[in-house]
Design a protein around this motif. Structure first.
Motif, PDB file in Angstrom:
ATOM      1  N   VAL A 190       0.814  -1.226   0.000  1.00 60.29           N
ATOM      2  CA  VAL A 190       0.000   0.000   0.000  1.00 60.29           C
ATOM      3  C   VAL A 190       0.841   1.268   0.000  1.00 60.29           C
ATOM      4  O   VAL A 190       0.303   2.356   0.155  1.00 60.29           O
ATOM      5  CB  VAL A 190      -0.964   0.021   1.215  1.00 60.29           C
ATOM      6  N   ILE A 191       2.158   1.143  -0.173  1.00 59.93           N
ATOM      7  CA  ILE A 191       3.031   2.319  -0.115  1.00 59.93           C
ATOM      8  C   ILE A 191       2.676   3.323  -1.206  1.00 59.93           C
ATOM      9  O   ILE A 191       2.903   4.525  -1.064  1.00 59.93           O
ATOM     10  CB  ILE A 191       4.518   1.893  -0.225  1.00 59.93           C
ATOM     11  N   ARG A 192       2.105   2.859  -2.319  1.00 57.91           N
ATOM     12  CA  ARG A 192       1.737   3.768  -3.410  1.00 57.91           C
ATOM     13  C   ARG A 192       0.594   4.693  -2.995  1.00 57.91           C
ATOM     14  O   ARG A 192       0.412   5.756  -3.590  1.00 57.91           O
ATOM     15  CB  ARG A 192       1.334   2.970  -4.632  1.00 57.91           C
ATOM     16  N   TYR A 193      -0.169   4.287  -1.984  1.00 56.20           N
ATOM     17  CA  TYR A 193      -1.289   5.107  -1.527  1.00 56.20           C
ATOM     18  C   TYR A 193      -0.947   5.931  -0.289  1.00 56.20           C
ATOM     19  O   TYR A 193      -1.651   6.878   0.043  1.00 56.20           O
ATOM     20  CB  TYR A 193      -2.499   4.220  -1.210  1.00 56.20           C
ATOM     21  N   GLY A 194       0.115   5.564   0.398  1.00 57.02           N
ATOM     22  CA  GLY A 194       0.516   6.282   1.597  1.00 57.02           C
ATOM     23  C   GLY A 194       1.239   5.357   2.558  1.00 57.02           C
ATOM     24  O   GLY A 194       1.441   4.168   2.280  1.00 57.02           O
ATOM     25  N   VAL A 195       1.627   5.911   3.699  1.00 63.01           N
ATOM     26  CA  VAL A 195       2.387   5.161   4.708  1.00 63.01           C
ATOM     27  C   VAL A 195       1.493   4.846   5.897  1.00 63.01           C
ATOM     28  O   VAL A 195       0.769   5.723   6.386  1.00 63.01           O
ATOM     29  CB  VAL A 195       3.612   5.968   5.179  1.00 63.01           C
ATOM     30  N   ILE A 196       1.520   3.606   6.340  1.00 65.95           N
ATOM     31  CA  ILE A 196       0.780   3.226   7.544  1.00 65.95           C
ATOM     32  C   ILE A 196       1.642   3.596   8.756  1.00 65.95           C
ATOM     33  O   ILE A 196       2.710   3.001   8.963  1.00 65.95           O
ATOM     34  CB  ILE A 196       0.479   1.720   7.572  1.00 65.95           C
ATOM     35  N   PRO A 197       1.234   4.569   9.556  1.00 60.56           N
ATOM     36  CA  PRO A 197       2.063   4.994  10.681  1.00 60.56           C
ATOM     37  C   PRO A 197       2.055   3.967  11.811  1.00 60.56           C
ATOM     38  O   PRO A 197       1.102   3.192  11.957  1.00 60.56           O
ATOM     39  CB  PRO A 197       1.404   6.308  11.126  1.00 60.56           C
ATOM     40  N   VAL A 252      -8.389   0.941   4.474  1.00 63.40           N
ATOM     41  CA  VAL A 252      -8.893   2.318   4.424  1.00 63.40           C
ATOM     42  C   VAL A 252      -7.980   3.193   3.576  1.00 63.40           C
ATOM     43  O   VAL A 252      -8.443   3.991   2.751  1.00 63.40           O
ATOM     44  CB  VAL A 252      -9.019   2.894   5.850  1.00 63.40           C
ATOM     45  N   LEU A 253      -6.664   3.048   3.779  1.00 68.85           N
ATOM     46  CA  LEU A 253      -5.688   3.848   3.026  1.00 68.85           C
ATOM     47  C   LEU A 253      -5.793   3.571   1.528  1.00 68.85           C
ATOM     48  O   LEU A 253      -5.760   4.500   0.706  1.00 68.85           O
ATOM     49  CB  LEU A 253      -4.282   3.544   3.524  1.00 68.85           C
ATOM     50  N   ARG A 254      -5.936   2.325   1.173  1.00 67.78           N
ATOM     51  CA  ARG A 254      -6.058   1.969  -0.243  1.00 67.78           C
ATOM     52  C   ARG A 254      -7.339   2.530  -0.845  1.00 67.78           C
ATOM     53  O   ARG A 254      -7.339   3.069  -1.963  1.00 67.78           O
ATOM     54  CB  ARG A 254      -6.021   0.445  -0.405  1.00 67.78           C
ATOM     55  N   SER A 255      -8.436   2.429  -0.110  1.00 66.76           N
ATOM     56  CA  SER A 255      -9.715   2.945  -0.601  1.00 66.76           C
ATOM     57  C   SER A 255      -9.651   4.454  -0.812  1.00 66.76           C
ATOM     58  O   SER A 255     -10.132   4.975  -1.828  1.00 66.76           O
ATOM     59  CB  SER A 255     -10.844   2.596   0.379  1.00 66.76           C
ATOM     60  N   GLN A 256      -9.050   5.156   0.151  1.00 66.97           N
ATOM     61  CA  GLN A 256      -8.914   6.606   0.021  1.00 66.97           C
ATOM     62  C   GLN A 256      -8.023   6.972  -1.158  1.00 66.97           C
ATOM     63  O   GLN A 256      -8.325   7.920  -1.899  1.00 66.97           O
ATOM     64  CB  GLN A 256      -8.343   7.189   1.312  1.00 66.97           C
ATOM     65  N   GLY A 257      -6.945   6.242  -1.332  1.00 67.74           N
ATOM     66  CA  GLY A 257      -6.033   6.518  -2.436  1.00 67.74           C
ATOM     67  C   GLY A 257      -6.701   6.323  -3.783  1.00 67.74           C
ATOM     68  O   GLY A 257      -6.536   7.131  -4.703  1.00 67.74           O
ATOM     69  N   ILE A 258      -7.483   5.233  -3.919  1.00 69.93           N
ATOM     70  CA  ILE A 258      -8.188   4.977  -5.173  1.00 69.93           C
ATOM     71  C   ILE A 258      -9.222   6.067  -5.437  1.00 69.93           C
ATOM     72  O   ILE A 258      -9.368   6.560  -6.571  1.00 69.93           O
ATOM     73  CB  ILE A 258      -8.851   3.590  -5.141  1.00 69.93           C
ATOM     74  N   ALA A 259      -9.948   6.471  -4.388  1.00 72.74           N
ATOM     75  CA  ALA A 259     -10.965   7.520  -4.542  1.00 72.74           C
ATOM     76  C   ALA A 259     -10.334   8.840  -4.970  1.00 72.74           C
ATOM     77  O   ALA A 259     -10.875   9.559  -5.829  1.00 72.74           O
ATOM     78  CB  ALA A 259     -11.729   7.691  -3.236  1.00 72.74           C
ATOM     79  N   GLU A 260      -9.190   9.180  -4.381  1.00 73.79           N
ATOM     80  CA  GLU A 260      -8.516  10.425  -4.740  1.00 73.79           C
ATOM     81  C   GLU A 260      -8.017  10.397  -6.177  1.00 73.79           C
ATOM     82  O   GLU A 260      -8.092  11.398  -6.899  1.00 73.79           O
ATOM     83  CB  GLU A 260      -7.349  10.680  -3.777  1.00 73.79           C
ATOM     84  N   ARG A 261      -7.506   9.253  -6.618  1.00 76.35           N
ATOM     85  CA  ARG A 261      -7.040   9.136  -7.992  1.00 76.35           C
ATOM     86  C   ARG A 261      -8.197   9.265  -8.978  1.00 76.35           C
ATOM     87  O   ARG A 261      -8.078   9.919 -10.020  1.00 76.35           O
ATOM     88  CB  ARG A 261      -6.322   7.805  -8.202  1.00 76.35           C
ATOM     89  N   GLU A 262      -9.315   8.626  -8.654  1.00 79.40           N
ATOM     90  CA  GLU A 262     -10.468   8.712  -9.540  1.00 79.40           C
ATOM     91  C   GLU A 262     -10.994  10.144  -9.603  1.00 79.40           C
ATOM     92  O   GLU A 262     -11.402  10.617 -10.671  1.00 79.40           O
ATOM     93  CB  GLU A 262     -11.560   7.757  -9.049  1.00 79.40           C
ATOM     94  N   ALA A 263     -10.997  10.844  -8.451  1.00 79.33           N
ATOM     95  CA  ALA A 263     -11.465  12.227  -8.431  1.00 79.33           C
ATOM     96  C   ALA A 263     -10.534  13.117  -9.250  1.00 79.33           C
ATOM     97  O   ALA A 263     -10.991  14.001  -9.972  1.00 79.33           O
ATOM     98  CB  ALA A 263     -11.541  12.715  -6.991  1.00 79.33           C
ATOM     99  N   ALA A 264      -9.226  12.863  -9.133  1.00 76.79           N
ATOM    100  CA  ALA A 264      -8.268  13.658  -9.903  1.00 76.79           C
ATOM    101  C   ALA A 264      -8.416  13.407 -11.396  1.00 76.79           C
ATOM    102  O   ALA A 264      -8.323  14.324 -12.203  1.00 76.79           O
ATOM    103  CB  ALA A 264      -6.849  13.323  -9.452  1.00 76.79           C
ATOM    104  N   SER A 265      -8.668  12.152 -11.783  1.00 79.49           N
ATOM    105  CA  SER A 265      -8.848  11.827 -13.198  1.00 79.49           C
ATOM    106  C   SER A 265     -10.100  12.482 -13.753  1.00 79.49           C
ATOM    107  O   SER A 265     -10.116  13.015 -14.869  1.00 79.49           O
ATOM    108  CB  SER A 265      -8.926  10.319 -13.382  1.00 79.49           C
ATOM    109  N   ALA A 266     -11.183  12.458 -12.960  1.00 75.84           N
ATOM    110  CA  ALA A 266     -12.425  13.088 -13.389  1.00 75.84           C
ATOM    111  C   ALA A 266     -12.269  14.586 -13.538  1.00 75.84           C
ATOM    112  O   ALA A 266     -12.791  15.197 -14.467  1.00 75.84           O
ATOM    113  CB  ALA A 266     -13.541  12.769 -12.390  1.00 75.84           C
ATOM    114  N   GLU A 267     -11.515  15.201 -12.632  1.00 75.43           N
ATOM    115  CA  GLU A 267     -11.273  16.645 -12.689  1.00 75.43           C
ATOM    116  C   GLU A 267     -10.434  17.003 -13.916  1.00 75.43           C
ATOM    117  O   GLU A 267     -10.658  18.026 -14.564  1.00 75.43           O
ATOM    118  CB  GLU A 267     -10.552  17.086 -11.418  1.00 75.43           C
ATOM    119  N   ALA A 268      -9.472  16.135 -14.259  1.00 76.36           N
ATOM    120  CA  ALA A 268      -8.611  16.411 -15.412  1.00 76.36           C
ATOM    121  C   ALA A 268      -9.365  16.279 -16.725  1.00 76.36           C
ATOM    122  O   ALA A 268      -9.040  16.933 -17.717  1.00 76.36           O
ATOM    123  CB  ALA A 268      -7.422  15.443 -15.399  1.00 76.36           C
TER     124      ALA A 268
END
Length: 270
Positions: A190-197, A252-268
């Motif tokens: 999951v490092i591509r989506y963020g770091v688990i602290p 949770v981190l993976r789900s958030q990362g996927i959602a953010e990527r999809e939102a960014a793609s839609a915005e672009a």
């Protein structure tokens, strides 16, 4: 311009006509010989070796923790810094610990005490090397790889030796090592989506494991032998609970990362 004579920049008139560049204050070499300004992005890559500040993204400065010592660490962080040296010591202690643990069949109280000393030193260096690396910006690629390897190596060696000697059930060793290896792999996934602290529960788990394994390494008898059983039981429970919590965080981190990527793609695409 500190330390640069006016004549070196094309004479007094060139020095007066030189335009100021954001982020170039106090950074030698930001004005060319003809008095032309350097591009704003170029100044951000230069850090004075005697300054206790690091250039910011917008040309500002940010204080380094630890003052002069922190500044020296930023400029001179290398493989041979104190944090990495402590990690190397911990790695070297692993074969020494195993040798001490298994000497004379593995049941001599004196040798077991020496093995416990090696284990204790490894646990202590684990605390200090991470703290030093974060405080004085001594994080290196070697440290990122070697530190978790050293952690798992000393704990794994102790657990395997204890199970091989019959002092600890193999299923306990399997649960603890399986959890540690599994969470390490999960972090990489999951490092591509963020770091688990690291959580407080995870830190408590590490402390409890260290105490429990240390008590098993010592040749304890009587009430202390009973106490170590319950400490190990607590360590196993914390190992499982915190492991499940890390899995939840990863989902949770993976789900958030996927959602953010999809939102960014839609915005672009708009």
């Amino acid at each position: 311009m500190t330390g640069v004579p006016a004549s070196a920049a094309g004479g007094p008139s060139s020095a007066r006509n030189a335009k100021s560049v954001p982020g170039a204050v106090g950074v030698p070499g930001t004005v060319g010989a003809a008095g032309s300004p350097v591009a704003p992005g170029a100044a951000g890559s230069a850090v004075g070796s005697g300054d206790s500040r690091v250039s910011g993204d917008q040309g500002g400065t940010k204080a380094v923790r630890g003052g002069k010592l922190g500044a020296a660490a930023v400029n001179q962080a290398s493989l041979w810094n104190i944090a990495n040296i402590l990690t190397m010591i911990r790695l070297l202690l692993v074969p020494g610990f195993v040798a001490l643990m298994l000497t004379d069949g593995g049941y001599d109280p004196a040798w077991r005490s020496l093995a416990w000393a090696a284990f204790a030193i490894a646990m202590i260096t684990d605390i200090f090397d991470g703290h030093l690396a974060r405080t004085y910006d001594l994080v290196t690629d070697f440290g990122k790889i070697a530190d978790p390897i050293a952690d798992k190596a000393i704990m794994g060696a102790a657990l395997i030796c204890l199970s091989a000697l019959g002092d600890l059930p193999w299923w306990v060793t399997g649960v603890i090592l399986g959890r540690e290896l599994g969470i390490t792999l999960l972090r990489f996934v999951v490092i591509r989506y963020g770091v688990i602290p690291a959580s407080r529960g995870g830190k408590l788990k590490t402390l409890t494991q260290g105490v429990a394994v240390g008590m098993y390494v010592l040749a304890l008898t009587g009430p202390l032998a009973t106490l170590r059983f319950w400490v190990m039981a607590a360590a196993v429970v914390l190992t499982v609970v915190t492991g499940l919590d890390y899995v939840r965080q990863a989902i949770v981190l993976r789900s958030q990362g996927i959602a953010e990527r999809e939102a960014a793609s839609a915005e672009a695409e708009r």
